[in-house]
Design an enzyme around this catalytic site. Structure first.
Site, PDB file in Angstrom:
ATOM      1  N   LYS A 252      43.277   4.509  19.973  1.00 60.05           N
ATOM      2  CA  LYS A 252      43.844   5.639  20.718  1.00 60.05           C
ATOM      3  C   LYS A 252      44.193   5.253  22.155  1.00 60.05           C
ATOM      4  O   LYS A 252      45.135   5.818  22.739  1.00 60.05           O
ATOM      5  CB  LYS A 252      42.874   6.822  20.693  1.00 60.05           C
ATOM      6  CG  LYS A 252      42.728   7.481  19.320  1.00 60.05           C
ATOM      7  CD  LYS A 252      44.059   7.991  18.801  1.00 60.05           C
ATOM      8  CE  LYS A 252      43.905   9.024  17.704  1.00 60.05           C
ATOM      9  NZ  LYS A 252      45.226   9.404  17.111  1.00 60.05           N
TER      10      LYS A 252
ATOM     11  N   TYR B  84      38.283   3.563  16.695  1.00 54.47           N
ATOM     12  CA  TYR B  84      39.181   4.703  16.953  1.00 54.47           C
ATOM     13  C   TYR B  84      39.572   4.764  18.434  1.00 54.47           C
ATOM     14  O   TYR B  84      40.750   4.946  18.774  1.00 54.47           O
ATOM     15  CB  TYR B  84      38.442   5.967  16.531  1.00 54.47           C
ATOM     16  CG  TYR B  84      39.163   7.272  16.724  1.00 54.47           C
ATOM     17  CD1 TYR B  84      40.263   7.611  15.949  1.00 54.47           C
ATOM     18  CD2 TYR B  84      38.703   8.199  17.672  1.00 54.47           C
ATOM     19  CE1 TYR B  84      40.897   8.839  16.122  1.00 54.47           C
ATOM     20  CE2 TYR B  84      39.328   9.416  17.838  1.00 54.47           C
ATOM     21  CZ  TYR B  84      40.423   9.733  17.057  1.00 54.47           C
ATOM     22  OH  TYR B  84      41.036  10.942  17.229  1.00 54.47           O
TER      23      TYR B  84
HETATM   24  N1  NAD Z   1      40.936  17.405  15.625  1.00 52.87           N
HETATM   25  C1  NAD Z   1      40.691  16.995  16.854  1.00 52.87           C
HETATM   26  O1  NAD Z   1      39.928  17.624  17.635  1.00 52.87           O
HETATM   27  C2  NAD Z   1      41.322  15.721  17.350  1.00 52.87           C
HETATM   28  C3  NAD Z   1      40.911  15.218  18.605  1.00 52.87           C
HETATM   29  C4  NAD Z   1      41.537  14.084  19.115  1.00 52.87           C
HETATM   30  C5  NAD Z   1      42.558  13.483  18.377  1.00 52.87           C
HETATM   31  N2  NAD Z   1      42.913  13.970  17.140  1.00 52.87           N
HETATM   32  C6  NAD Z   1      43.970  13.293  16.413  1.00 52.87           C
HETATM   33  O2  NAD Z   1      44.873  14.258  15.887  1.00 52.87           O
HETATM   34  C7  NAD Z   1      45.485  13.744  14.698  1.00 52.87           C
HETATM   35  C8  NAD Z   1      45.358  14.743  13.574  1.00 52.87           C
HETATM   36  O3  NAD Z   1      43.979  14.863  13.243  1.00 52.87           O
HETATM   37  P1  NAD Z   1      43.364  16.132  12.470  1.00 52.87           P
HETATM   38  O4  NAD Z   1      42.148  16.493  13.217  1.00 52.87           O
HETATM   39  O5  NAD Z   1      44.420  17.142  12.220  1.00 52.87           O
HETATM   40  O6  NAD Z   1      42.897  15.433  11.091  1.00 52.87           O
HETATM   41  P2  NAD Z   1      43.131  15.824   9.541  1.00 52.87           P
HETATM   42  O7  NAD Z   1      42.264  14.910   8.767  1.00 52.87           O
HETATM   43  O8  NAD Z   1      42.980  17.290   9.358  1.00 52.87           O
HETATM   44  O9  NAD Z   1      44.670  15.469   9.293  1.00 52.87           O
HETATM   45  C9  NAD Z   1      45.151  14.156   9.289  1.00 52.87           C
HETATM   46  C10 NAD Z   1      46.158  14.010   8.156  1.00 52.87           C
HETATM   47  O10 NAD Z   1      46.713  12.682   8.209  1.00 52.87           O
HETATM   48  C11 NAD Z   1      46.947  12.259   6.868  1.00 52.87           C
HETATM   49  N3  NAD Z   1      47.058  10.800   6.814  1.00 52.87           N
HETATM   50  C12 NAD Z   1      46.057   9.900   6.992  1.00 52.87           C
HETATM   51  N4  NAD Z   1      46.529   8.659   6.858  1.00 52.87           N
HETATM   52  C13 NAD Z   1      47.856   8.759   6.610  1.00 52.87           C
HETATM   53  C14 NAD Z   1      48.905   7.826   6.406  1.00 52.87           C
HETATM   54  N5  NAD Z   1      48.655   6.500   6.403  1.00 52.87           N
HETATM   55  N6  NAD Z   1      50.157   8.274   6.199  1.00 52.87           N
HETATM   56  C15 NAD Z   1      50.409   9.610   6.178  1.00 52.87           C
HETATM   57  N7  NAD Z   1      49.465  10.539   6.369  1.00 52.87           N
HETATM   58  C16 NAD Z   1      48.200  10.129   6.567  1.00 52.87           C
HETATM   59  C17 NAD Z   1      45.771  12.806   6.090  1.00 52.87           C
HETATM   60  O11 NAD Z   1      46.054  12.900   4.692  1.00 52.87           O
HETATM   61  C18 NAD Z   1      45.549  14.171   6.765  1.00 52.87           C
HETATM   62  O12 NAD Z   1      46.191  15.220   6.051  1.00 52.87           O
HETATM   63  C19 NAD Z   1      44.805  12.391  14.435  1.00 52.87           C
HETATM   64  O13 NAD Z   1      45.594  11.354  14.967  1.00 52.87           O
HETATM   65  C20 NAD Z   1      43.510  12.512  15.203  1.00 52.87           C
HETATM   66  O14 NAD Z   1      42.971  11.252  15.538  1.00 52.87           O
HETATM   67  C21 NAD Z   1      42.311  15.068  16.621  1.00 52.87           C
END
Ligand code: NAD
Length: 317
Positions: free
Chosen positions: A189, A185
């Protein structure tokens, strides 16, 4: 493909008349971004494949799943949105994401690359499949929608209609500082940051600004691993880790108001926005001649004594 929406009344808000595609918008941060864009007048393409937290599970397709629920929420609040249920890490899914915006709303102004999932393991236990799946969904899943959207904006520019286009990519603190147990990851990233810098430099001539975001919020991705940090607030307290706290920055970056801001990386969580400052030359020594390995070591020791210490890798002792 979706039938073009009927003409509607003039819209109000920071993103009135803009069409925004958000990947992975069925849940978590993507959902919050989609709702926030719609609240500022944008018409939204809500993409989500509807997969499990590790990327497995039922692919819900165009017929429903979490993307449909978000579209229903936007429409119920008086906005306009359509579902895109494709896999954004495939050429077909990325191309049809752009086509859905054009078919439904006649334009695409902003792309938010956000979809992704985790398969955390220490490096010695990390399978090739877990490496490939995570690098694929994040890095390829950013590259392909970016490429297809950029091809559209280049064509618009060549037709004399240079757009005011915006891309917001989603990195992570893991990609900026490293994170124990997240080698796949973190590498993906970090790659997204480099991709952002290249895209900002290449696409400026087509009216496209490209920035990256490292968010933190309570979603299914974080609520178990970081349960304490993500805890819900007490009665009447600011819900610091709500995903909706991250979205205002994304909406502003995705609007025409962010003119001139491109090739930047921001951290956003709770009430805080931070400009991240990246790699740049530190202490240096040019002797104008080759060194022996021992001399190189002596130089490195001396330079490191004057250099800034790196930030701590997340989870490191
Ligand atoms: N939540 C945090 O604190 C955090 C921190 C750093 C980075 N991020 C990044 O933020 C983004 C959103 O994460 P989140 O926490 O909302 O996660 P989440 O799991 O709630 O949402 C991610 C969504 O992406 C969808 N998804 C996955 N693969 C897919 C694909 N191939 N095509 C279309 N949709 C797809 C999933 O079905 C899911 O609904 C991600 O890139 C994650 O790495 C989140």
């Amino acid at each position: 493909m979706t039938a073009p929406a009927a003409p509607t009344a003039p819209r109000a808000g920071l993103c009135a008349d803009r069409v925004v595609a958000v990947t992975g918008a069925g849940r978590g941060l993507g959902r919050a971004h989609a709702l926030a864009f719609a609240a500022e007048g944008a018409r939204v393409v809500v993409n989500d494949l509807g997969v499990a937290p590790d990327g497995g599970g039922i692919h819900t397709g165009d017929s429903g799943g979490p993307a449909r629920a978000v579209v229903d929420e936007i429409v119920a609040a008086g906005g306009e949105a359509v579902v895109h249920g494709g896999d954004i890490a495939t050429a077909e899914g990325a191309a049809s994401l752009v086509a859905t915006a054009l078919d439904a709303f006649g334009r695409l102004d902003t792309l938010v690359n956000n979809a992704g999932f985790l398969r955390d393991r220490m490096l010695v236990n990390l399978d090739e499949d877990d490496w490939d799946a995570v690098v694929r969904v994040h890095l390829r899943g950013h590259f392909l929608p970016l490429k297809h959207a950029a091809a559209h904006w280049r064509a618009e520019t060549k037709a004399g209609r240079t757009p005011v286009a915006r891309v917001i990519n989603t990195s992570s603190g893991a990609g900026l500082l490293g994170s124990v147990g997240q080698g796949n990851y973190a590498a993906a990233k970090a790659g997204i940051v480099a991709l952002t810098l290249v895209a900002a430099a290449e696409l400026g001539r087509y009216g496209v600004h490209v920035n990256a975001l490292a968010p933190a919020a309570r979603t299914r991705m974080t609520e178990l691993t970081f349960a304490e940090a993500m805890a819900a607030p007490g009665e009447g307290e600011f819900d610091a880790m709500a995903p909706a706290n991250v979205s205002p920055l994304v909406v502003w970056l995705g609007s025409a108001a962010s003119d001139g801001v491109t090739g930047r990386v921001f951290e956003a969580e709770a009430g805080r926005i931070t400009v991240m400052e990246g790699w740049r030359p530190g202490p240096t020594d040019d002797r104008g001649a080759r060194r022996s390995p021992a001399e190189a070591g002596e130089t490195v020791r001396r330079l490191l004594a004057d250099a800034e210490k790196p930030g701590r890798v997340y989870g490191a002792p």
